[in-house]
Design an enzyme around this catalytic site. Sequence first.
Site, mmCIF file in Angstrom:
data_model
loop_
_atom_site.group_PDB
_atom_site.id
_atom_site.type_symbol
_atom_site.label_atom_id
_atom_site.label_comp_id
_atom_site.label_asym_id
_atom_site.label_seq_id
_atom_site.Cartn_x
_atom_site.Cartn_y
_atom_site.Cartn_z
ATOM 1 N N ILE A 35 46.959 31.472 34.804
ATOM 2 C CA ILE A 35 46.785 32.384 35.922
ATOM 3 C C ILE A 35 45.516 33.185 35.655
ATOM 4 O O ILE A 35 45.107 33.362 34.510
ATOM 5 C CB ILE A 35 48.010 33.307 36.125
ATOM 6 N N ASP A 36 44.891 33.647 36.727
ATOM 7 C CA ASP A 36 43.610 34.332 36.606
ATOM 8 C C ASP A 36 43.739 35.601 35.760
ATOM 9 O O ASP A 36 44.806 36.210 35.675
ATOM 10 C CB ASP A 36 43.076 34.724 37.987
ATOM 11 N N ARG A 37 42.628 35.993 35.178
ATOM 12 C CA ARG A 37 42.595 37.219 34.369
ATOM 13 C C ARG A 37 43.118 38.429 35.149
ATOM 14 O O ARG A 37 43.851 39.255 34.606
ATOM 15 C CB ARG A 37 41.158 37.483 33.911
ATOM 16 N N THR B 249 45.251 38.463 37.550
ATOM 17 C CA THR B 249 46.632 38.280 37.981
ATOM 18 C C THR B 249 47.576 38.620 36.840
ATOM 19 O O THR B 249 47.313 38.310 35.681
ATOM 20 C CB THR B 249 46.864 36.819 38.421
ATOM 21 N N ARG C 12 44.245 33.027 46.198
ATOM 22 C CA ARG C 12 43.212 33.965 46.625
ATOM 23 C C ARG C 12 42.370 33.381 47.758
ATOM 24 O O ARG C 12 42.107 34.034 48.773
ATOM 25 C CB ARG C 12 42.341 34.336 45.423
#
Length: 297
Positions: A139-141, A143, A240
Amino acid sequence: MKKWQYNFIITSQNSGQSVKELLIKWYVPQRIRGALRIKKHFSVNNTIVPTNYELRTGDQLQLNFDADDFRTSESNYLPNHQKSVNIIFENEDLVVVDKPAGMKMHPHSPTETDTLLNYLAGEFIQREVSDQPYMVHRIDRATSGLVIVAKNPLVVPILDRMLADKQITRTYVAWVSGVVQANHGTITAPIGIDASDDRKRAVDGKEAQAAVTHWWRMHTVFYSSLLRVQLSTGRMHQIRVHLASIGHPIVGDELYGGVHNDRMLLHSASIKITLPFDKGVRMITGPLPIDFPRQLR
């Protein structure tokens, strides 16, 4: 050379299947099944048997693996003991970790140590166990929330296949800008590299791949809406990009047109997983972080 061993007692659920059939059912890749067969690294009741041996209730199946059976046998993340990790679920094969917003998933250089997998490597060393962290998905930084990490190299390709075959369901919650009118929707626009900025992804961008995102409106407060989101695919920045593409960017996601906020309001809230090796289905949830508002003003 490092080795791994699995021992199973065959239940009525798998009685009547051959060893080969059971390994296929468990998503053990063909390459690894071939290594087991060639090396004679499996046995039933302490006896080497052919792969077509029919298993019976109560049989003891043993599988042995060498490092060279796997494409990546060692994870090699430098351990960092400076921060603890919040493990929500754990068994012999994997952990589900609650990642805070702002923490990277994994290092981009061999010397980098300020990431979730570095801290998890440190956790395993402190326990004095042989487990290592292996990345399954990310998962993105920006998130927060739940992410699966394998503890040995055998489980990595198994979990990869389970993700592809929809045996793992990831559910997110997101605050988005605007009043979402419908109760439910599915976004199917393909996602590729943004032509003007390769840090970003875009609908119908370069080398676009199929992407499917399902969303449900939970409620709307002050011209912002809280959505529950599930993924059928796992493209970079998928949630996103997809939500921004329908005119509802995530609050705090300034890269894709979201309004400013102290953090991006996207959280991985739950994971439903069929655990490897017939260990049942689990719904794993974690608490909302304190910086993720219940009511947005």
